[in-house]
Every structure is written in C-alpha cells, then in structure tokens.
Design a protein around this motif. Sequence first.
Motif, PDB file in Angstrom:
ATOM      1  N   ALA A   1       7.066  16.540 -24.835  1.00 22.89           N
ATOM      2  CA  ALA A   1       7.760  18.031 -24.744  1.00 22.89           C
ATOM      3  C   ALA A   1       8.533  18.287 -25.903  1.00 22.89           C
ATOM      4  N   TRP A   2       7.780  18.816 -26.919  1.00 25.33           N
ATOM      5  CA  TRP A   2       8.644  18.977 -28.235  1.00 25.33           C
ATOM      6  C   TRP A   2       9.876  19.995 -28.151  1.00 25.33           C
ATOM      7  N   ALA A   3      10.802  19.753 -29.132  1.00 26.17           N
ATOM      8  CA  ALA A   3      11.991  20.499 -29.022  1.00 26.17           C
ATOM      9  C   ALA A   3      11.960  21.979 -29.161  1.00 26.17           C
TER      10      ALA A   3
ATOM     11  N   ASP B   1      -0.190  31.144 -25.244  1.00 26.38           N
ATOM     12  CA  ASP B   1       0.995  29.930 -25.683  1.00 26.38           C
ATOM     13  C   ASP B   1       0.119  29.187 -26.932  1.00 26.38           C
ATOM     14  N   LEU B   2       0.329  29.632 -28.035  1.00 28.64           N
ATOM     15  CA  LEU B   2      -0.353  29.191 -29.529  1.00 28.64           C
ATOM     16  C   LEU B   2       0.206  27.616 -29.577  1.00 28.64           C
ATOM     17  N   ALA B   3      -0.874  26.818 -30.203  1.00 26.93           N
ATOM     18  CA  ALA B   3      -0.359  25.417 -30.174  1.00 26.93           C
ATOM     19  C   ALA B   3       0.367  24.636 -29.148  1.00 26.93           C
ATOM     20  N   SER B   4      -0.559  24.759 -27.904  1.00 21.91           N
ATOM     21  CA  SER B   4       0.078  24.830 -26.488  1.00 21.91           C
ATOM     22  C   SER B   4       0.566  23.113 -26.323  1.00 21.91           C
ATOM     23  N   GLY B   5      -0.260  22.378 -26.959  1.00 19.98           N
ATOM     24  CA  GLY B   5      -0.022  20.921 -26.693  1.00 19.98           C
ATOM     25  C   GLY B   5      -0.100  20.398 -25.181  1.00 19.98           C
ATOM     26  N   SER B   6       1.047  20.084 -24.496  1.00 17.62           N
ATOM     27  CA  SER B   6       1.036  19.587 -23.159  1.00 17.62           C
ATOM     28  C   SER B   6       0.716  20.957 -22.328  1.00 17.62           C
TER      29      SER B   6
ATOM     30  N   ILE C   1      -6.241  22.983 -30.413  1.00 24.43           N
ATOM     31  CA  ILE C   1      -7.744  22.622 -30.932  1.00 24.43           C
ATOM     32  C   ILE C   1      -7.768  20.850 -30.622  1.00 24.43           C
ATOM     33  N   ASP C   2      -7.038  20.470 -30.172  1.00 21.13           N
ATOM     34  CA  ASP C   2      -7.119  18.942 -29.869  1.00 21.13           C
ATOM     35  C   ASP C   2      -7.788  18.727 -28.327  1.00 21.13           C
ATOM     36  N   ASP C   3      -8.754  17.908 -28.447  1.00 22.17           N
ATOM     37  CA  ASP C   3      -9.477  17.732 -27.132  1.00 22.17           C
ATOM     38  C   ASP C   3      -8.631  17.104 -26.088  1.00 22.17           C
TER      39      ASP C   3
ATOM     40  N   HIS D   1      -9.856  26.367 -26.016  1.00 19.81           N
ATOM     41  CA  HIS D   1      -9.878  25.084 -26.842  1.00 19.81           C
ATOM     42  C   HIS D   1     -10.553  25.399 -28.159  1.00 19.81           C
ATOM     43  N   ARG D   2      -9.993  25.862 -29.039  1.00 22.67           N
ATOM     44  CA  ARG D   2     -10.590  26.212 -30.334  1.00 22.67           C
ATOM     45  C   ARG D   2      -9.514  26.544 -31.357  1.00 22.67           C
ATOM     46  N   ASP D   3      -9.715  26.700 -32.762  1.00 20.52           N
ATOM     47  CA  ASP D   3      -8.696  27.077 -33.626  1.00 20.52           C
ATOM     48  C   ASP D   3      -8.742  28.722 -33.654  1.00 20.52           C
TER      49      ASP D   3
HETATM   50  C1  LIG Z   1       4.210  19.892 -32.109  1.00 21.36           C
HETATM   51  S1  LIG Z   1       2.984  20.218 -31.151  1.00 21.36           S
HETATM   52  C2  LIG Z   1       3.885  21.433 -30.112  1.00 21.36           C
HETATM   53  C3  LIG Z   1       3.411  21.520 -28.565  1.00 21.36           C
HETATM   54  C4  LIG Z   1       3.998  22.657 -27.696  1.00 21.36           C
HETATM   55  N1  LIG Z   1       3.899  23.691 -28.229  1.00 21.36           N
HETATM   56  C5  LIG Z   1       5.417  22.133 -27.583  1.00 21.36           C
HETATM   57  O1  LIG Z   1       6.467  22.641 -28.116  1.00 21.36           O
HETATM   58  O2  LIG Z   1       5.676  21.133 -26.929  1.00 21.36           O
HETATM   59  C6  LIG Z   1       1.788  21.496 -31.995  1.00 21.36           C
HETATM   60  C7  LIG Z   1       0.652  21.600 -31.349  1.00 21.36           C
HETATM   61  O3  LIG Z   1      -0.023  22.571 -32.176  1.00 21.36           O
HETATM   62  C8  LIG Z   1      -1.563  22.189 -32.124  1.00 21.36           C
HETATM   63  N2  LIG Z   1      -2.102  22.659 -33.341  1.00 21.36           N
HETATM   64  C9  LIG Z   1      -2.244  22.375 -34.596  1.00 21.36           C
HETATM   65  N3  LIG Z   1      -3.175  23.311 -35.241  1.00 21.36           N
HETATM   66  C10 LIG Z   1      -3.615  24.191 -34.340  1.00 21.36           C
HETATM   67  C11 LIG Z   1      -4.232  25.129 -34.465  1.00 21.36           C
HETATM   68  N4  LIG Z   1      -4.776  25.543 -35.656  1.00 21.36           N
HETATM   69  N5  LIG Z   1      -4.588  26.248 -33.432  1.00 21.36           N
HETATM   70  C12 LIG Z   1      -3.998  25.757 -32.230  1.00 21.36           C
HETATM   71  N6  LIG Z   1      -3.205  24.859 -31.913  1.00 21.36           N
HETATM   72  C13 LIG Z   1      -2.915  23.801 -33.266  1.00 21.36           C
HETATM   73  C14 LIG Z   1      -1.560  20.553 -31.912  1.00 21.36           C
HETATM   74  O4  LIG Z   1      -2.888  19.939 -31.658  1.00 21.36           O
HETATM   75  C15 LIG Z   1      -0.405  20.522 -31.258  1.00 21.36           C
HETATM   76  O5  LIG Z   1      -1.014  20.140 -29.678  1.00 21.36           O
END
Ligand SMILES: C[S@@+](CC[C@H](N)C(=O)[O-])C[C@H]1O[C@@H](n2cnc3c(N)ncnc32)[C@H](O)[C@@H]1O
Length: 222
Positions: free
Chosen positions: A56-58, A81-86, A106-108, A129-131
């Motif tokens: 869980a990022w800051a 939720d862009l760049a959703s991570g978890s 983008i990450d599997d 699950h795409r860019d």
């Molecule tokens: C630092 S993490 C943040 C995750 C989450 N939002 C959080 O705050 O805990 C950044 C995320 O961005 C994703 N990411 C990087 N490039 C991306 C893109 N072009 N489109 C969507 N997600 C992307 C990475 O795979 C990673 O999961």
Amino acid sequence: MAASPRAFVLRHTHLRPVPGLEEVRLHLADEALPLWHAAQIETGDPDAALPYWAFAWAGGLAIGRYVREHPEAVAGRRVFDLASGSGLCAIAALHAGASAVTGADIDDFAAAAIALNARANARRITVAHRDVLDDDPPEVDVILAGDCWYDARLAERVLPWLHRAQDRGIDVLMGDPGRRYLPTNDLVELASYDVRTTTELEDLERKRAGVYAFAEAGRRNR
Ligand SMILES: C[S@@+](CC[C@H](N)C(=O)[O-])C[C@H]1O[C@@H](n2cnc3c(N)ncnc32)[C@H](O)[C@@H]1O
C-alpha cells in the motif's frame, strides 16, 4: 509470463488490514526485494517490474484516508483508479460508497491482485488490464491517481491525460508523498496525512502524503 499470476500473488502475500485504513484488507508482502526476485524468476524476465501491487503506497494511503473523511467525493459516483497496484484506492472508494469502480494497471500481477483484493473485501471492481494512457479518459465521474509521480516517463504521460480528464468535467484526485515528478505548480493540496508505510519502500516508516487537485479546478469551483 507466470503460469498463474493469481497463484503467485496468493503464494507471496498475506491478507491483512491496511495500517490506518483497517477497513481495507489487502494481500500484502513484507519484503520487496525477495518478491521482486521471485517475480523475475516466475516471468523469466530480468526486467520484471517491481512488485508495486504487493504494498500500500503512501499516495494511495492518503487517497484512502481522504475518501473516508470526504465520502461525498466518491459516493454514488463512477470512479476510475489509475495505476491501481493492489486496488487500494479502488477499494477505499467502494467503502466510501462509490457506485462503480474500475482499477487500471499494466502489470499482470497487479491485475490479479486487484481481483483478489476486491474479493477479499466483498466488493466488485472492474479490472482494466492495459495501458489506458493511450486511450481517451474514461466515462467516469472521478479519477483517483495514487502514487503516480515516481517515474519521469510515466509522469510525462499521466499529467496531460489527467488534464484531459479534468477538461471533460471529471474530478481528479491525486495522492502523493512529494515524489520527484509531482507537478506541484499545477496543484492545490486538499488535505495531508501522516501515513504508515514500510522502510522496504521508503526511507522512513511514516510519511506525510498529500491529496491534490488541479489548481485550475480549484479556481473554477470557487
Ligand atoms: C507506486 S504504485 C501505486 C499503486 C497504488 N495506486 C497505491 O497507491 O498503492 C504505481 C502503479 O502504477 C502502475 N503503472 C505504471 N504505468 C502504468 C500505466 N501506464 N497505466 C496504468 N498503471 C501503470 C504500476 O504497475 C504500479 O502498480
């Protein structure tokens, strides 16, 4: 690619409440480097991405706190939720009453983690699950962008995309602990939080992380 990203996530994480956002439960890892090596082996790719999805990022923690304190920002609204991570921000938005939520990454392994974490919280999340930065901004009411400003190339693409979304009338909320590429001149800080992360990721166990909107949006709403 891994035979089963889902099995990999389950094998390398533990389901537990998120510090400071205990209502959200995520499959989280304790150590970043061993997991990164495991991902490199699993994928056969020495350039495999860091396992962002296992923490869980800051920036995401700040957004989670913000939507808990200000549910009106997302309640009854369609959230992306862009760049959703978890899936942290997506799940926090659903807890705060969002009507429909999509998590994009983008990450599997992230795609698998978002689905697993949605299930663990008994919530429904659509996974993109795409860019998505190659697409037009989605038809939603709110975009959450948690911790997106850590990489120059990503920041260069995220900023105009979020501006386009804002211009179309979508509310944009960004969470960040002051990373290098945060476009501070363009933003107003709506709130700031003391969040607990991990020294696996950061220099300090506790960080100050802000939630921001574009300054022009703040001026328009005044
Ligand atoms: C630092 S993490 C943040 C995750 C989450 N939002 C959080 O705050 O805990 C950044 C995320 O961005 C994703 N990411 C990087 N490039 C991306 C893109 N072009 N489109 C969507 N997600 C992307 C990475 O795979 C990673 O999961």
